[in-house]
Design a protein around this motif. Structure first.
Motif, short mmCIF file in Angstrom:
data_model
loop_
_atom_site.label_atom_id
_atom_site.label_comp_id
_atom_site.label_asym_id
_atom_site.label_seq_id
_atom_site.Cartn_x
_atom_site.Cartn_y
_atom_site.Cartn_z
N SER A 1 0.85 -1.19 0.00
CA SER A 1 0.00 0.00 0.00
C SER A 1 0.88 1.24 0.00
O SER A 1 2.11 1.16 0.13
N THR B 1 -5.50 2.96 -1.93
CA THR B 1 -4.36 2.17 -1.45
C THR B 1 -3.05 2.55 -2.11
O THR B 1 -1.99 2.14 -1.64
N ARG C 1 -9.10 0.78 -4.09
CA ARG C 1 -9.41 1.15 -2.70
C ARG C 1 -9.46 -0.10 -1.84
O ARG C 1 -9.73 -1.19 -2.33
N ASP C 2 -9.22 0.08 -0.54
CA ASP C 2 -9.34 -1.06 0.37
C ASP C 2 -10.80 -1.18 0.83
O ASP C 2 -11.69 -0.46 0.37
#
Ligand SMILES: [Zn+2]
Ligand SMILES: [Zn+2]
Lengths: 565, 302
Positions: free
Chosen positions: A137, A190, A183-184
């Motif tokens: 990340s 991320t 995206r997480d």
């Protein structure tokens, strides 16, 4: 009275030729092989002077890489972050980073050596498929630097990771609804980017020119070092724009007396209109020199299997991923392939999936029926999923196969679990089936996709061992002698240079790979341990840049392999 | 427009033979603005590219530009070059196998650009056979993802049976999307023009063209809208409404605001228009769109 004839004496010379397969002496005149056999055979030509520097070494024909990219000469300007160790052109070993913390530590160490505080840190070859689902990340990369842009390209080329600074510079942090910005689970960005738009915007924001850098003479010299280290004396560069600048760079580098490898660049047809591309390739055919062979053509059809962009027949990808991508509509590809074949131009056709290879075989059937082209040597590149039926057709049409043997080691496990499933994975890159059908064959690295190292490629074809130690499809393993033919005379045939290179025979260039031991007298499993000491090109010694005490790359864990095998 | 203005981007997609180049030429032929055009030379093997007018130096050819087994940089560099030529608009013809949705991401990502409209064309004669072809069926179907407007083209050449199967196929692969049927990609220029306000000066008439494909819809009211409710209404407008432009009176704002709505994406910005009251004109692929009710002005309209 002319100078005496130079004769190299070796412990063993594996000529890979039917005539005199084994020898101890080879005589060289004007950069070409004058005689091969015993010292007495050489002496029949006149006064000889015996060079004994290889008397305890083994000579083979210089290896021929029929599918590589000179881009190997540019990628090492950036930091390599691969899971397996890899030899850089300067002989150092990079990579071998076994978890994300190791990757971060390597980045931190490299960052500390950078003098210009504004220069971006660009890295490549990051391969998290071996990390059990752990992902990198922007927090990881922010630990490396918050003031220097960082961009890490994945080995698949389909994803990049960037630090927060790059997201800021590319104005991506406030973005919504852009699929390429990942995206997480909590919706946080991320720093992983995919798709051409997000990736090229990020590359632009850091001033990185991305994968499509042009080639210059300096890059070619670096590629030359990589070739010497691997025992390669002739290499294809299988996709070039072949603009005037590229041709000039090639002419500059190959005209240098110490340029250590013969290059065979192929015109990337997709970058030209059909008419202009054909004209260009025909004109190039008349140019070149002893170290530059022009006129080859590359056709791109589908994408890659590990990237899920290869075009597959039923039942498609094992994990249910949608079918892959064509580079051009099939009807346009057909028009293009038929036009180049009718113009008498040999094509190397990138086909990864079995739908792509089947389609191209059908198109070539039509092309060769309408405009017969004796000795065309059209070659299917990668051809990873071809089955017996496709090889039978290839044999009937005289089409060659250049199979991607290195894939078995690097992506075999991924093919087993995700892309193909066990059954089809076991017959990927089916060297055994190709030979059984009498299809003319070579094997390749696609460097920089995998490392340039024909002995390792031959090891892959002979052993079919994956990175986890699984023997993937033992019935497709081929004898070491066939694997070595594939990386010498087999590859030379596919480049239409078999009258000049690929075996140690009278009249051919005096191009040799110098080895520390005899690959035909070791066990197949030990083929990768045969060490390349350098090459001889046109009779001139080119020592490897790899230190004599350097370990093996890739760092295959052999005890595990044997246990699992 | 000035050099620093945000540049609207139109993306035109569709398989080989769907009429992309006809549409590009139509737009260029009528446009009065400086339009940078990115055409895919190699997808169409030169035949179509030769038709594209190229007298303004703003036409750029896209190279396939992929290297073996790697992600292509594709059209990125060409788009960045186009921005530097300071055009009023950018028109991108996606390749015959390209996914217009992916090309449109450039316009969403680059703050110098804004996505105007994604148009995907289909060949009425060939669509259902293309979708059944294992070589290309999935590629053709994917090109409709993210399209703001689907144009079923070449309807003059299609038999009634072909029309029926093509329409059924579009219902399946492009559900809920605005669909227009044309013969030679005749789209009204006020629909395509991203930079002018010509839509507002056009005479009141519906339908726009004789073939009853596009319909103009108007709303003139003295109703002043509550902002939150109005924005929610904009987000809920039907896909058949492609473009909506004009002035809106918003509660608490000193002057009317300029609304520019394209296929679900909209901007509401301050304007210096001296007029008062809401005056909006839209273009839709459905007749009789109840604009007043959809925007929540029904009570006043009564
Ligand atoms: Zn390839
Ligand atoms: Zn390649």
């Amino acid at each position: 009275m002319s100078d005496p004839i130079k004769v190299f004496k070796a412990k063993m010379i594996r000529t890979m030729a039917r005539n005199t397969p084994e020898a101890t002496h080879v005589a060289v005149r004007d950069g070409r092989i004058l005689a091969v056999g015993s010292e007495a055979d050489c002496a029949t030509w006149g006064d000889i002077v015996v060079d004994t520097r290889f008397e305890d070494k083994v000579l083979m024909p210089g290896f021929v890489e029929a599918h590589g990219h000179a881009m190997e000469g540019t990628v090492w300007n950036d930091l390599f972050l691969g899971y397996f160790k890899r030899t850089a052109p300067d002989g150092s070993i990079e990579g071998g980073l076994k978890d994300i913390e190791a990757v971060v530590a390597r980045l931190q160490a490299h960052e500390a050596t950078m003098t210009d505080p504004d220069a971006p840190l660009i890295a490549w070859g990051f391969d998290p498929i071996y990390f059990d689902g752990a992902r990198m990340s922007r927090e990881h990369l922010d630990r490396v630097s918050t003031t220097r842009p960082i961009l890490v390209t994945h080995a698949s080329f389909h994803l990049i990771n960037v630090n927060t600074l790059v997201l800021e510079r590319a104005d991506m942090l406030g973005q919504t609804n852009v699929e390429g910005i990942l995206r997480d689970a909590d919706g946080q960005i991320t720093g992983e980017l995919q798709e051409m738009a997000a990736m090229s915007m990020a590359a632009r924001a850091v001033g990185a020119t991305g994968a499509l850098r042009g080639i210059d003479a300096a890059n070619l010299r670096t590629f030359g070092k990589a070739a010497v280290n691997a025992g390669v004396t002739t290499s294809a560069d299988l996709h070039q724009s072949m603009t005037d600048e590229v041709v000039a760079a090639y002419q500059t580098a190959t005209a240098e007396a110490d340029f250590p490898v013969r290059m065979v660049p192929a015109l990337g047809a997709i970058q030209w209109s059909v008419k202009d591309g054909i004209e260009r390739a025909l004109a190039l055919k008349k140019q070149g020199n002893d170290k530059l062979h022009l006129g080859l053509v590359k056709i791109m059809t589908d994408g890659s299997i590990q990237g899920f962009t290869g075009r597959l027949k039923w039942p498609g990808y094992h994990n249910g991923a949608p079918n892959g991508l064509w580079n051009l509509p099939p009807a346009s590809l057909k028009e293009m392939v038929k036009a180049y074949s009718a113009a008498g131009l040999q094509m190397h056709l990138h086909v990864n999936g079995d739908q792509a290879s089947e389609f191209i075989i059908d198109v070539l059937t039509e092309a060769l029926t309408e405009h017969p082209f004796p000795d065309h040597r059209h070659t299917l590149q990668h051809c990873q999923m071809a089955d017996a039926a496709q090889f039978a057709k290839m044999k009937a049409l005289g089409i060659s196969a250049n199979l991607f043997a290195n894939h078995i080691f690097y992506w075999g496990e991924q093919h087993y679990a995700l892309t193909m499933g066990p059954d089809r994975a076991r017959r990927m890159d089916a060297c055994g089936t190709a030979l059984a059908h009498g299809v003319q064959m070579s094997i390749h690295s696609d460097v920089p996709v995998t490392p340039l190292n024909p002995l390792f490629t031959a090891w892959c074809a002979a052993n079919r061992i994956t990175s986890a130690g699984r023997v993937l499809g033992p019935q497709e393993c081929i004898p070491v002698e066939e694997a070595l033919k594939a990386v010498t005379s087999g590859a030379a045939y596919q480049l239409k240079l078999d009258h000049l290179v690929g075996t140690i025979e009278v009249g051919k260039f005096a191009d040799f790979a110098v080895l520390d031991s005899d690959p035909l007298s070791v066990d197949a499993i030990d083929l990768r341990k045969v060490k390349v000491l350098g090459t001889v090109l046109g009779g001139e010694w080119q020592p490897s840049n790899v230190p004599a005490d350097q370990g093996y790359a890739p760092d295959v864990m052999l005890p595990d392999v044997l246990e699992l095998a | 427009m000035t050099g620093g203005a945000i540049i609207p981007v139109t993306v035109i997609g569709g398989f080989l033979g769907s009429g992309k180049t006809t549409l590009v030429n139509r737009i260029l032929g009528a446009s009065r603005s400086r339009t940078a055009v990115l055409v895919n030379d190699f997808g169409e093997i030169n035949v179509d590219a030769a038709l594209i007018r190229s007298d303004d130096g703003l036409t750029m050819e896209l190279s396939g530009g992929c290297i073996c087994c790697s992600m292509a940089e594709g059209i990125g560099p060409a788009i960045f070059r186009a921005i530097e030529s300071n055009p009023d608009e950018i028109l991108i013809e996606a390749s015959g196998v390209g996914e217009p949705r992916r090309v449109a991401e450039f316009a969403l990502l680059d703050r110098r650009l804004k996505l105007d409209m994604v148009i995907t064309l289909a060949n009425a004669v060939e669509l259902s056979a293309q979708l059944d072809d294992p070589l290309i069926g999935d590629t053709v179907a994917r090109q409709f993802d993210g399209a703001d407007l689907v144009v079923l083209n070449h309807v003059d050449a299609a038999s009634p049976a072909q029309m029926a199967t093509a329409r059924a196929a579009l219902r399946r692969i492009a559900p809920g999307r605005a669909i227009a049927e044309t013969s030679r990609a005749e789209l009204p220029l006020e629909l395509l023009s991203a930079t002018t306000l010509s839509i507002l000066s056009a005479p009141q008439s519906a339908p726009i063209a004789h073939d009853e494909v596009f319909f103009r819809t108007r709303l003139e009211t003295h109703h002043s809208f509550e902002r939150t409710a109005f924005e929610a209404a904009l987000n809920a407008l039907p896909a058949t409404l492609l473009r909506l432009k004009g002035w809106v009176a918003i509660d608490g704002e000193p002057t009317v605001m300029l609304l520019q709505y394209v296929a679900g994406r909209w901007e509401l910005t301050a304007s210096d228009d001296p007029g008062s009251g809401t005056r909006l004109v839209g273009i839709a692929t459905a007749a009789d769109l109840p604009l007043a009710r959809l925007l929540g002005a029904e009570t006043v309209a009564l």
